[in-house]
Design an enzyme around this catalytic site. Structure first.
Site, PDB file in Angstrom:
ATOM      1  N   GLY A  60       0.829  -1.194   0.000  1.00 34.30           N
ATOM      2  CA  GLY A  60       0.000   0.000   0.000  1.00 34.30           C
ATOM      3  C   GLY A  60       0.867   1.247   0.000  1.00 34.30           C
ATOM      4  O   GLY A  60       2.025   1.217  -0.440  1.00 34.30           O
ATOM      5  N   SER A  61       0.308   2.333   0.495  1.00 36.74           N
ATOM      6  CA  SER A  61       1.002   3.617   0.412  1.00 36.74           C
ATOM      7  C   SER A  61       2.149   3.697   1.427  1.00 36.74           C
ATOM      8  O   SER A  61       2.137   3.003   2.443  1.00 36.74           O
ATOM      9  CB  SER A  61       0.004   4.740   0.673  1.00 36.74           C
ATOM     10  OG  SER A  61      -0.501   4.616   1.986  1.00 36.74           O
ATOM     11  N   THR A  62       3.088   4.575   1.146  1.00 34.38           N
ATOM     12  CA  THR A  62       4.230   4.739   2.051  1.00 34.38           C
ATOM     13  C   THR A  62       3.791   5.250   3.430  1.00 34.38           C
ATOM     14  O   THR A  62       4.268   4.724   4.441  1.00 34.38           O
ATOM     15  CB  THR A  62       5.283   5.642   1.385  1.00 34.38           C
ATOM     16  OG1 THR A  62       5.769   4.936   0.225  1.00 34.38           O
ATOM     17  CG2 THR A  62       6.452   5.935   2.315  1.00 34.38           C
ATOM     18  N   ALA A  68       1.007   4.705   5.107  1.00 37.34           N
ATOM     19  CA  ALA A  68       0.423   3.577   5.848  1.00 37.34           C
ATOM     20  C   ALA A  68       1.510   2.561   6.191  1.00 37.34           C
ATOM     21  O   ALA A  68       1.524   2.003   7.295  1.00 37.34           O
ATOM     22  CB  ALA A  68      -0.691   2.928   5.031  1.00 37.34           C
ATOM     23  N   GLY A  69       2.438   2.347   5.255  1.00 39.59           N
ATOM     24  CA  GLY A  69       3.530   1.404   5.505  1.00 39.59           C
ATOM     25  C   GLY A  69       4.411   1.844   6.663  1.00 39.59           C
ATOM     26  O   GLY A  69       4.847   1.028   7.481  1.00 39.59           O
ATOM     27  N   GLU A  82       5.572  -3.389   0.945  1.00 36.10           N
ATOM     28  CA  GLU A  82       5.685  -3.057  -0.487  1.00 36.10           C
ATOM     29  C   GLU A  82       4.951  -1.737  -0.674  1.00 36.10           C
ATOM     30  O   GLU A  82       3.718  -1.702  -0.604  1.00 36.10           O
ATOM     31  CB  GLU A  82       5.044  -4.148  -1.348  1.00 36.10           C
ATOM     32  CG  GLU A  82       5.710  -5.507  -1.244  1.00 36.10           C
ATOM     33  CD  GLU A  82       7.022  -5.586  -1.990  1.00 36.10           C
ATOM     34  OE1 GLU A  82       7.455  -4.580  -2.575  1.00 36.10           O
ATOM     35  OE2 GLU A  82       7.614  -6.669  -1.984  1.00 36.10           O
ATOM     36  N   CYS A  98       2.530   0.885  -8.813  1.00 34.65           N
ATOM     37  CA  CYS A  98       3.632   1.320  -7.942  1.00 34.65           C
ATOM     38  C   CYS A  98       4.965   1.411  -8.683  1.00 34.65           C
ATOM     39  O   CYS A  98       5.774   2.271  -8.395  1.00 34.65           O
ATOM     40  CB  CYS A  98       3.740   0.365  -6.764  1.00 34.65           C
ATOM     41  SG  CYS A  98       3.811  -1.363  -7.286  1.00 34.65           S
ATOM     42  N   GLU A 111       4.586  10.765  -5.649  1.00 29.51           N
ATOM     43  CA  GLU A 111       3.847   9.717  -6.351  1.00 29.51           C
ATOM     44  C   GLU A 111       2.433  10.240  -6.661  1.00 29.51           C
ATOM     45  O   GLU A 111       1.654  10.522  -5.755  1.00 29.51           O
ATOM     46  CB  GLU A 111       3.752   8.461  -5.480  1.00 29.51           C
ATOM     47  CG  GLU A 111       3.088   7.310  -6.212  1.00 29.51           C
ATOM     48  CD  GLU A 111       2.912   6.064  -5.345  1.00 29.51           C
ATOM     49  OE1 GLU A 111       2.406   6.187  -4.220  1.00 29.51           O
ATOM     50  OE2 GLU A 111       3.265   4.969  -5.820  1.00 29.51           O
TER      51      GLU A 111
HETATM   52  P1  NAD Z   1      -3.371   2.553   1.308  1.00 26.39           P
HETATM   53  O1  NAD Z   1      -2.076   2.522   2.042  1.00 26.39           O
HETATM   54  O2  NAD Z   1      -4.280   3.678   1.561  1.00 26.39           O
HETATM   55  O3  NAD Z   1      -4.218   1.235   1.644  1.00 26.39           O
HETATM   56  C1  NAD Z   1      -3.697  -0.068   1.401  1.00 26.39           C
HETATM   57  C2  NAD Z   1      -4.387  -1.050   2.340  1.00 26.39           C
HETATM   58  O4  NAD Z   1      -3.964  -0.792   3.680  1.00 26.39           O
HETATM   59  C3  NAD Z   1      -5.905  -0.971   2.355  1.00 26.39           C
HETATM   60  O5  NAD Z   1      -6.418  -2.277   2.545  1.00 26.39           O
HETATM   61  C4  NAD Z   1      -6.189  -0.092   3.578  1.00 26.39           C
HETATM   62  O6  NAD Z   1      -7.470  -0.326   4.129  1.00 26.39           O
HETATM   63  C5  NAD Z   1      -5.074  -0.542   4.531  1.00 26.39           C
HETATM   64  N1  NAD Z   1      -4.592   0.450   5.494  1.00 26.39           N
HETATM   65  C6  NAD Z   1      -4.428   1.779   5.319  1.00 26.39           C
HETATM   66  N2  NAD Z   1      -3.865   2.330   6.420  1.00 26.39           N
HETATM   67  C7  NAD Z   1      -3.636   1.318   7.285  1.00 26.39           C
HETATM   68  C8  NAD Z   1      -3.047   1.233   8.584  1.00 26.39           C
HETATM   69  N3  NAD Z   1      -2.584   2.310   9.221  1.00 26.39           N
HETATM   70  N4  NAD Z   1      -2.964   0.026   9.182  1.00 26.39           N
HETATM   71  C9  NAD Z   1      -3.407  -1.079   8.545  1.00 26.39           C
HETATM   72  N5  NAD Z   1      -3.988  -1.071   7.338  1.00 26.39           N
HETATM   73  C10 NAD Z   1      -4.094   0.116   6.704  1.00 26.39           C
HETATM   74  O7  NAD Z   1      -2.986   2.400  -0.234  1.00 26.39           O
HETATM   75  P2  NAD Z   1      -3.944   2.410  -1.511  1.00 26.39           P
HETATM   76  O8  NAD Z   1      -4.328   3.811  -1.780  1.00 26.39           O
HETATM   77  O9  NAD Z   1      -5.004   1.379  -1.351  1.00 26.39           O
HETATM   78  O10 NAD Z   1      -2.921   1.884  -2.642  1.00 26.39           O
HETATM   79  C11 NAD Z   1      -2.099   2.703  -3.365  1.00 26.39           C
HETATM   80  C12 NAD Z   1      -0.683   2.682  -2.817  1.00 26.39           C
HETATM   81  O11 NAD Z   1      -0.176   1.348  -2.799  1.00 26.39           O
HETATM   82  C13 NAD Z   1       0.280   3.471  -3.688  1.00 26.39           C
HETATM   83  O12 NAD Z   1       1.125   4.250  -2.875  1.00 26.39           O
HETATM   84  C14 NAD Z   1       1.077   2.384  -4.390  1.00 26.39           C
HETATM   85  O13 NAD Z   1       2.338   2.786  -4.843  1.00 26.39           O
HETATM   86  C15 NAD Z   1       1.146   1.332  -3.353  1.00 26.39           C
HETATM   87  N6  NAD Z   1       1.430   0.026  -3.968  1.00 26.39           N
HETATM   88  C16 NAD Z   1       2.662  -0.550  -3.791  1.00 26.39           C
HETATM   89  C17 NAD Z   1       2.970  -1.764  -4.415  1.00 26.39           C
HETATM   90  C18 NAD Z   1       4.309  -2.427  -4.234  1.00 26.39           C
HETATM   91  O14 NAD Z   1       4.402  -3.617  -4.517  1.00 26.39           O
HETATM   92  N7  NAD Z   1       5.341  -1.738  -3.796  1.00 26.39           N
HETATM   93  C19 NAD Z   1       2.023  -2.379  -5.229  1.00 26.39           C
HETATM   94  C20 NAD Z   1       0.793  -1.745  -5.397  1.00 26.39           C
HETATM   95  C21 NAD Z   1       0.501  -0.552  -4.751  1.00 26.39           C
END
Ligand code: NAD
Length: 484
Positions: A236-238, A240-241, A258, A292, A391
């Site tokens: 997911g997003s940086t 949140a990561g 990731e 991503c 991004e």
């Molecule tokens: P997001 O971080 O908003 O959400 C991703 C997931 O995490 C969702 O299921 C969300 O409900 C959950 N989430 C959000 N905050 C959380 C927290 N604090 N604790 C636990 N779970 C949480 O991301 P998005 O908008 O759904 O996806 C887009 C992002 O994902 C972009 O930044 C993209 O670059 C990244 N991405 C990375 C890869 C990779 O392999 N590096 C692949 C695809 C997408």
């Protein structure tokens, strides 16, 4: 072995998949999933609360001894059946996912349709063929047995952009390693996640080995902290990561992250521009730019700058925008209204920052329904500009000139991220030499495509750890040394 079951294409999925059963969420909550191209409600999915997450983790814990204790060949056989059930659903799942997130079906058929079953088969084969332990001569005793044990219960959290393959990158190695798993998919694409539950149910995966609890950020955060979880796998997003990484650091809980990207394509001065332009949509704008590893920064040599700007502009202007379910569509709608507005905001920033808009720059002409943004190119963008550093996650490309190769490499590396990248040159050895100097987890030479058999992941703000390949199995195993 039984033949795969028939496919269930219902769009109302108001139950969670816990302990091999369909169960209503404790508070009865559901979330509507909206179709990106039509803005209509596509269906409703259950939305998990804390007590549902408790039930899912409990089920995964109870299932762990039986699953990890199963002979590897038996486990691999169950996974082979699971893979066949996923394959049976591949076309329907690809269509459903495209309707949820707007991904052109020509990409979705592989990325959401067939990739999950291929990954499950790949990891079933890998564990069948790899040793569960190795015996080493010991200088201190007789010998040492090094066992590869499953880490335990896995919490997997996934985004909406490639929901099927990103979930499979976690489910497949985790189950193959002997772990049990709780998947929390994104609410925007909750419906397609049920394909895993349907396939698991049909394949006779033991109850509790795979549990699926769609829900929002709160459910995800609760799952990450849950005392019954042994490892977290997040895409997911940086931001949140980072939040998840902080929690896992405090808990000393293994985590794979990731995250985001802002990758560069270095066009060398000997590049075949026709080939580069032909590959541009797949490398720089896959999934309408919501990828991503998309190479959204194009670095062009000053000696051929005008030629590169013309080639990129022409290739982008020719892209077919339309219904994601039409096989000829190359650019579909973005996933949500919020994502569309965010991308349009970046385009406005670009227009007011002195960059040269060469094509696109707005909602496409003649489209008034669906969250479309015309693929857009800005030239003369300094790499320090927001458009080149942040991004955007939409169909927006920047072109930046460079004087020599050293400057091109420095610009490529001048990013908070390090996930993808590509080099375009008529000399592959030269491409390899440039790729070596790019600080990133993956780089393509004259194309860019993930390889299931090779590790994928990022450096810097793009994350920690690797998925895919044998390296993608390792995070789901831990070693135990037994000194004899
Ligand atoms: P997001 O971080 O908003 O959400 C991703 C997931 O995490 C969702 O299921 C969300 O409900 C959950 N989430 C959000 N905050 C959380 C927290 N604090 N604790 C636990 N779970 C949480 O991301 P998005 O908008 O759904 O996806 C887009 C992002 O994902 C972009 O930044 C993209 O670059 C990244 N991405 C990375 C890869 C990779 O392999 N590096 C692949 C695809 C997408």
């Amino acid at each position: 072995m039984s033949t795969p079951s028939t496919v269930d294409t219902t769009l109302d999925r108001r139950e969670l998949f816990i302990d091999g059963q369909w169960v209503a969420p404790a508070n009865g909550a559901t979330t509507d999933v909206i179709e990106a191209a039509t803005e209509n409600v596509l269906g409703a999915a259950a939305s998990a609360s804390a007590s549902d997450v408790d039930a899912a983790v409990d089920a995964a814990r109870r299932a762990l001894p039986g699953w990890r204790g199963m002979a590897i060949s038996d486990r691999a056989e169950v996974l082979d059946w699971f893979a066949r059930e996923l394959k049976t659903r591949a076309k329907a799942t690809a269509v459903l996912t495209s309707r949820e997130n707007g991904m052109p079906i020509s990409l979705s058929i592989g990325a959401n349709g067939y990739a999950p079953s291929m990954m499950v088969s790949y990891y079933a084969k890998l564990v069948r063929e790899s040793a569960a332990e190795d015996i080493r001569p010991s200088a201190m005793g007789k010998r040492t047995v090094v066992r590869h044990e499953p880490v335990g219960v896995v919490a997997a959290i996934t985004p909406w952009n490639y929901p099927q393959s990103l979930a499979a990158m976690k489910i497949a190695p985790a189950l193959a390693a002997g772990c049990t798993i709780v998947l929390k998919p994104s609410p925007e694409t909750a419906l397609d996640a049920y394909a895993f539950a349907d396939a698991a149910h049909a394949a006779g995966l033991p109850a509790g080995v795979l549990n699926i609890v769609p829900g929002g950020r709160e459910a995800g955060a609760y799952l990450v902290e849950h005392p019954g979880v042994d490892k977290v796998a997040f895409t997911g997003s940086t931001p949140a990561g980072r939040a998840i990484g902080e929690v896992c650091g405090r808990l000393l809980r293994p985590v794979t992250l990731e995250l985001g990207g802002k990758s560069a394509s270095i066009v060398a001065d000997d590049a075949d521009l026709d080939h580069f332009a032909a590959q541009l949509a797949g490398v720089s704008l896959p999934n309408n730019g919501q990828t991503c590893h998309a190479c959204t920064r194009i670095l062009a040599p000053r000696s051929r700058y005008g030629e590169v700007v013309d080639a990129v502009t022409a290739a982008v202007a020719a892209l077919q925008i339309g219904d994601p379910l039409d096989k000829s569509t190359q650019i579909g709608p973005l996933v949500t209204r919020a994502q569309q507005l965010r991308v349009l905001d970046y385009i406005e920033i670009g227009k007011h920052t002195g960059h040269q808009l060469t094509v696109g720059g707005d909602i496409p002409d003649g489209i008034d329904t669906g969250w479309y943004v015309a693929p857009t190119v800005f030239a003369d963008v300094d790499n320090s500009a927001r458009l080149a550093q942040e991004e955007i996650f939409g169909p927006v490309l920047t072109i930046t000139p460079y004087t020599d190769e050293a400057e091109a490499i420095a610009i490529a590396n001048d990013s908070p991220y390090g996930l993808g990248g590509s080099v375009w040159t008529s000399d592959e050895e030269h491409g390899l030499a440039i790729a070596d100097q790019i600080y990133s987890g993956t780089v393509g030479v004259n194309h860019y495509a993930l390889d299931f058999a090779a590790p994928f992941g990022g450096v810097k703000a793009s994350g920690l750890g690797r998925e895919l390949g044998p390296e993608g199995l390792a995070p789901y195993r831990r070693t135990k040394s037994i000194y004899l």
